[in-house]
Scaffold this active site. Structure first.
Site, PDB file in Angstrom:
ATOM      1  N   HIS A   1     -65.980 -48.370  35.291  1.00  0.00           N
ATOM      2  CA  HIS A   1     -64.874 -49.083  35.946  1.00  0.00           C
ATOM      3  C   HIS A   1     -64.806 -50.537  35.464  1.00  0.00           C
ATOM      4  CE1 HIS A   1     -62.175 -48.912  39.748  1.00  0.00           C
ATOM      5  NE2 HIS A   1     -61.669 -49.725  38.848  1.00  0.00           N
TER       6      HIS A   1
ATOM      7  N   GLU B   1     -67.615 -43.244  42.875  1.00  0.00           N
ATOM      8  CA  GLU B   1     -68.250 -44.297  42.080  1.00  0.00           C
ATOM      9  C   GLU B   1     -69.356 -44.951  42.898  1.00  0.00           C
ATOM     10  OE1 GLU B   1     -65.193 -46.981  40.760  1.00  0.00           O
ATOM     11  OE2 GLU B   1     -64.176 -45.473  39.567  1.00  0.00           O
TER      12      GLU B   1
ATOM     13  N   ARG C   1     -56.745 -44.941  38.196  1.00  0.00           N
ATOM     14  CA  ARG C   1     -57.411 -44.789  39.480  1.00  0.00           C
ATOM     15  C   ARG C   1     -58.053 -43.414  39.559  1.00  0.00           C
ATOM     16  NH1 ARG C   1     -58.166 -49.573  42.307  1.00  0.00           N
ATOM     17  NH2 ARG C   1     -56.434 -50.921  41.736  1.00  0.00           N
TER      18      ARG C   1
END
Length: 537
Positions: free
Chosen positions: A289, A270, A241
């Site tokens: 991701h 992001e 994370r």
């Protein structure tokens, strides 16, 4: 199917994010009418939530405290096709009586495999070598790599994904060290790995791969000091994370050559901004991701959440619920006053014991002996473990989470409570240490601590508090209060108790005490321990 069931209208579930075709078909096979509407604005999402029985999301749609109340008259369940629930306001959902389900293991293999892929990529400089050839170069010596067989992988976080990574690494011939303060060493060793402190893991690993949950407990876990502890030949793999690694410190370590390289899949912001500090760092490779981005994971999470929703609508069973579903009224009436007490006592134990929890015993005494033990024990487990995990721990999943973490649970009951009409005692064994707290209710509904580590200490569990243990001698409390005064922290109430040469103080503060100040209190000459907590008023 009974005639009544046949006449019952199908539950309608809004599919707000992209779900695999197999997942949508599985919803239909489970007697659910899917309404696939992707990319709704908040206004349109609120309008749809008012008219559906359930909603399925992945990570794009945000079910916030602003949109969730729109479903309070009809919406019953939220399904997250994946593990993280960062995009769902779970607290608000619980307040509204909405069950939140996720699929914690459906994409674990996919995420673990990405970490393994990054280990290979780092060892053989794949991204840099590819760019070099595309630029017209052919410099084989520049990209001489290293074999991974015989090296050591350090796995930080030993949940489902971490365990798969460790298993794969061992299969590839790597030695594996594991750091997870909430998993006993015996569990790690049974899997053929070495349990290690974070310091030892960082110093001894050739590849350090992170698989902890996000949140406050792990924010900034890997920063300048931790990166400096790694080998100069080591690589860091970050597929967990954003926020666990301090990105500015990582960029500095890479540019100084403190570590050999890194591979990063998740970021604090992001998409990754064009001006981000990591973009200019040396020896780093990126993925956008992609942890759960395989066809197999998309299919698995879609099928899993569809099956869980089907089971919920058929029988009310909430498989993989991450919050507290509705409790029957009669049970809730009896238990409600004890829920904050049990959770608060569990939080005290979590703050007081830094080692791996091994065994938690709940003693129900006096009137409390009539309580449903599983509900009270679950709340205690929630307080003990909840702050360290990426999902809420509650009466639905507490027992399973405890088992997975290697935490043994036990319950004792006694109709007699020597000091009070009703009392909860929690005894935690962690490592070689054992800590006990006890609490009662004042006026039937106000949580109070009664004992801490064998010392009588009756005080309300409300607001910010500083709890200390110290030697029972003149001047200690004066030193503590003087330091608080120096820090400009007002004291609103203070309760002190002693047993033999030991003493404890529960000091209620006007505002929370920052952790760096708690450490200052703990360093006072006669203070043995100091923890700071904040409880609801």
């Amino acid at each position: 199917m009974s005639p009544a069931a046949a006449r019952r209208p199908k539950p309608v579930v809004l599919v707000a994010d992209r779900l695999s075709d197999e997942g949508v078909a599985c919803l239909q096979a489970n007697g659910i009418e899917p309404a696939v509407e992707i990319g709704l604005s908040d206004a349109k999402l609120k309008a749809r939530l008012a008219k559906v029985d359930g909603v399925v999301v992945r990570s794009a749609t945000k079910l916030t405290a602003k949109v969730l109340p729109a479903g309070k008259s009809k919406l019953k369940v939220i399904g997250r096709a994946g593990i993280g629930v960062d995009n769902i306001d779970v607290a608000k959902a619980t307040e509204l009586g909405l069950v939140v389900l996720n699929t914690p293991d459906a994409n674990a293999t996919t995420t673990a495999e990405l970490a393994i892929a990054h280990i290979f990529g780092c060892a053989r400089h794949l991204a840099a070598a590819d760019a070099s050839v595309r630029a017209g170069e052919w410099d084989r010596a520049k990209y001489t790599g290293t074999e991974i067989a015989g090296k050591t992988a350090g796995v930080i976080g030993y949940g489902t994904i971490g365990r798969i990574v460790a298993q794969r690494c061992r299969g590839l011939g790597l030695k594996v060290m594991v750091h997870d303060p909430f998993v006993p060493a015996g569990v790690v060793e049974e899997d053929g790995c070495e349990a290690a402190t974070l310091k030892k893991l960082l110093a001894g690993s050739d590849f350090v791969t992170i698989h902890t949950p996000g949140g406050k407990a792990t924010e900034g876990l890997i920063g300048r000091r931790e990166l400096a502890a790694m080998k100069s030949t080591a690589y860091l793999i970050q597929c967990a994370r954003g926020g666990i690694v301090v990105e500015e410190d990582l960029a500095l370590a890479l540019n100084k050559g403190s570590i050999a390289g890194a591979a990063v899949d998740v970021f604090t912001a992001e998409p990754l901004p064009a001006s981000h500090v990591l973009r200019g760092a040396r020896n780093i490779s990126f993925t956008p991701h992609l942890g759960a981005s395989t066809k197999e994971a998309q299919r698995a999470t879609g099928l899993a959440i569809a099956e869980q929703l089907g089971q919920y609508f058929r029988s009310g069973e909430a498989v993989n619920a991450v919050n507290l579903p509705r409790v029957p009224g009669d049970v809730l009436d009896v238990t409600r006053p004890y829920i904050p007490l049990a959770k608060n006592l569990g939080q005290l134990l979590a703050a007081a014991c830094s080692l791996s929890p091994r065994e938690l015993t709940l003693a129900l005494q006096g009137e409390a002996a009539e309580l449903p033990e599983s509900v009270v024990l679950a709340e205690a487990v929630s307080g003990l473990l909840g702050g360290r995990l990426s999902f809420p721990v509650n009466q639905v999943n507490a027992a399973a989470v405890a088992e997975r973490q290697g935490l043994k649970l036990a319950v004792e009951k006694s109709a007699a409570a020597p000091e009070f009409a009703t009392m909860l005692r929690l005894r935690l064994r962690c490592g070689r240490e054992e800590v006990e707290v006890a609490g009662t209710l004042l006026g039937g509904d106000q949580p109070r601590i009664a004992y801490f580590d064998g010392i009588e200490l009756e005080a309300p569990l409300t607001g910010p508090i500083l709890l200390t243990t110290h030697h029972d001698r003149p001047g200690v409390i004066a030193e503590i209060t003087a330091l608080l005064a120096e820090l400009k922290i007002n004291i609103t109430h203070m309760h002190v108790g002693s047993a033999g040469k030991r003493a404890a103080a529960c000091i209620r503060l006007a505002r929370p005490l920052p952790e760096r100040f708690v450490a200052q209190v703990g360093k006072l000459r006669h203070v043995k321990s100091a923890v700071s907590m904040e409880f609801g008023a």
